[in-house]
Structures are given as C-alpha cells and as structure tokens.
Design an enzyme around this catalytic site. Sequence first.
Site, PDB file in Angstrom:
ATOM      1  N   LYS A  56       0.816  -1.220   0.000  1.00 36.94           N
ATOM      2  CA  LYS A  56       0.000   0.000   0.000  1.00 36.94           C
ATOM      3  C   LYS A  56       0.845   1.264   0.000  1.00 36.94           C
ATOM      4  O   LYS A  56       0.452   2.279  -0.572  1.00 36.94           O
ATOM      5  CB  LYS A  56      -0.945  -0.005   1.204  1.00 36.94           C
ATOM      6  CG  LYS A  56      -2.050  -1.049   1.103  1.00 36.94           C
ATOM      7  CD  LYS A  56      -3.052  -0.914   2.237  1.00 36.94           C
ATOM      8  CE  LYS A  56      -4.210  -1.882   2.047  1.00 36.94           C
ATOM      9  NZ  LYS A  56      -5.237  -1.756   3.097  1.00 36.94           N
TER      10      LYS A  56
ATOM     11  N   LYS B  48      -7.082  -8.860  -7.320  1.00 31.85           N
ATOM     12  CA  LYS B  48      -8.230  -8.940  -6.433  1.00 31.85           C
ATOM     13  C   LYS B  48      -9.282  -7.906  -6.825  1.00 31.85           C
ATOM     14  O   LYS B  48      -8.944  -6.779  -7.201  1.00 31.85           O
ATOM     15  CB  LYS B  48      -7.778  -8.711  -4.994  1.00 31.85           C
ATOM     16  CG  LYS B  48      -8.847  -8.951  -3.946  1.00 31.85           C
ATOM     17  CD  LYS B  48      -8.273  -8.727  -2.552  1.00 31.85           C
ATOM     18  CE  LYS B  48      -9.341  -8.886  -1.488  1.00 31.85           C
ATOM     19  NZ  LYS B  48      -8.823  -8.616  -0.126  1.00 31.85           N
TER      20      LYS B  48
ATOM     21  N   LYS C  29     -12.322  -1.975  -4.517  1.00 34.56           N
ATOM     22  CA  LYS C  29     -13.068  -0.725  -4.572  1.00 34.56           C
ATOM     23  C   LYS C  29     -12.283   0.366  -5.289  1.00 34.56           C
ATOM     24  O   LYS C  29     -12.862   1.291  -5.858  1.00 34.56           O
ATOM     25  CB  LYS C  29     -13.370  -0.228  -3.145  1.00 34.56           C
ATOM     26  CG  LYS C  29     -14.070  -1.203  -2.234  1.00 34.56           C
ATOM     27  CD  LYS C  29     -14.068  -0.671  -0.802  1.00 34.56           C
ATOM     28  CE  LYS C  29     -14.574  -1.693   0.200  1.00 34.56           C
ATOM     29  NZ  LYS C  29     -14.471  -1.210   1.580  1.00 34.56           N
TER      30      LYS C  29
END
Length: 354
Positions: A115, A217, A220
């Site tokens: 991230k 994956k 969102k």
Amino acid sequence: MSEFKKLVFSGVQPTGNLHLGNYLGAIRRFVALQEGNDCIYCVVDMHALTAQLVHEDMPSQTRSIAAAFIAAGIDPEKHIVFNQSAVPQHAELAWIFNCVARIGWMNRMTQFKDKAGKDREQASLGLYAYPSLMAADILVYRATHVPVGEDQKQHLELARDIAMKFNLDYAEHISRTGYGVDITVGNEPVHAYFPMVEPLIGGPAPRVMSLRDGTKKMSKSDPSDLSRINLMDDEDAISKKIRKAKTDPDGLPSEIDGLQGRPEADNLVAIYAALADKSKADVLAEFGGQQFSVFKPALVDLAINVLAPITGEMRRLMDDTSHIDAILRKGGERARARAEVTMRQVRDVIGFLY
C-alpha cells in the site's frame, strides 16, 4: 474464568462501494457465523483514515456498511453491530500494543509495503501501525476467532504475537490480579490474559478477483467500474458487467485441473460456486464443455437472484438512515461496555491508576 469463551469478531472499512468480493469473502460469512456463535461486527472507520485522511462522505460510507450487514441478514439484536470510533477503548489498547509490538514485526508486514509503494517515507504512521490497531480491535473483546481473507492472515498472526508477548511479559501481573486463563501454546503452558486468536478461512471463493483481470483482487479502488459488481448495482449493471467480464477462447473444462493457467475462467467459476453454495467441481460437472456464451447468462441470473434482495433492502435502509443510526448507537453502547471490562483489567495488569 477457566477458559476463553468463543467469540467471533470482524470488521469492514467504510471506503468506496461495497462489492461482490466483500459480500462473498466477508459479509455472507458473517451471517453464517451468527448460528451458534457470539459475534461482534464492526465498521472500522478509524482504519479508513489510513487509506485517505479526509473523507467528505464518511457518515454515508459508515451507514452503507451497516446497511449491508443488516440487509445481508446480520441480526443486530442478537449480536453487536457498531462503528469503531464509538468505542475509544480500541485506540487505548492500540497504544499499549504499539509498545508491545516490535519494529521488526511491523517491517515484515507485506500489506504495508504494497500500500505504501515505493515512496514509503511519505506513508502515514497510521498505515504502518495499522496491524497494531487491528490486534486491538480483536483483543479488546478477547475474541477467539476472526473470519479473514488470505491477505489479512499475516496481520492475524501478528495479533497472536502481540497477545503472546503481552501474556509473557506480564505473566506475574496477570497471575497476581487473577484475570488469566490457563492455555497451552504448542506444548507450553501459558497463563494468558489474551487468547491466541484463530483465523476462520474458507469457502469456495474466499478471494474474488477482478472481472477485467483474473490475477488481481476485486477492489473498490480499481479505476474501472467494470472490474467489480457493486452491491448497489441494479440488474442491468450486473448483467452488463458479467457479460463483459474477461474470459479466454476455450470453453469450460469438466475437471478443476482444466482451470489452471486460466485465471479469468477460474474466477467466474468460483463466483458461481460461492453464490450457489456449491463446489467448483459441482459447477464444472454442470457446465463443463460449454462455452462462456452459455455460462455467463446463467451466472447473471444467479447473481441477480442472490444480490437483488440485498440491494433492495440496502436502498430502503439508506433512504431513512435513522434506523441505521439507532442500531450503530445501541451497538456502540454494548461494545463499549464489553471493551471497558477488558481495559479495566488491562490497566490493573499494567499498573495504571484510574
């Protein structure tokens, strides 16, 4: 206490639209776990600050997660549904765990590296310490089991490490206060205050992948809305996204081995299996040898049948948020009462005056 009472805890971040992966990988499992378990389900709004500091729609996002919980079938009367920031004991225990956890442990967390990207010096301290707060979320209720995806399993292992170090470092204090439980870790007896939380991982589609790239994956944050099925999508949108989902030229195999090296085909079969409560082998027994032109319409019908009632109830709840707010407020009160019992005992163990 002679043993840790079984308690299930999990949470979902209020960031972006909930999608099929959130439902199959988390929320539907939350519903199933209600049977025979004491469950606490949390909208982890404090964690949302690690992804983005300023949120213009945090109240709406928080309510939408709660609405999804309720619409999917979670009973907020029998169990607890609340938002994390309503229980300050999460942050209090997280600070203690920041002092228990070691820098080397945090440096091994792969999700921070993913991230934060290349410019890690600009990442927030909150993103770095995120796993410590996650451990506090679970252990402030002395929860014993957590339904998690594979991507969170490392964080759960860290929660176990933190719990064990606290138990060992404060072993004499725990014995003196009388709050401990005799457990065995490996072959070693431990007089523990915090349990060794266990992951609950399973189901035919624990990790739902993007409809546009079967190696990634479902997310969102993906810029393409065609990559995911949002829980608030109408029937036309669901149909369009599944029909446009990336596949390959070959038909469906009859055996699971035939899905190897075909991530998009494997993903669609796994989604069908999860929605239908079947195994991938069962799905291939039904559709093996057929083309995606036959399989995709069947998947559309199945997805709409499963998701439409949930979507409708979510919209109804979001049209009048007073009911959701009441559920979260009551859940917060119940969660605070439980969390404060833990924190009073933790303060005693540590030696804090209060």
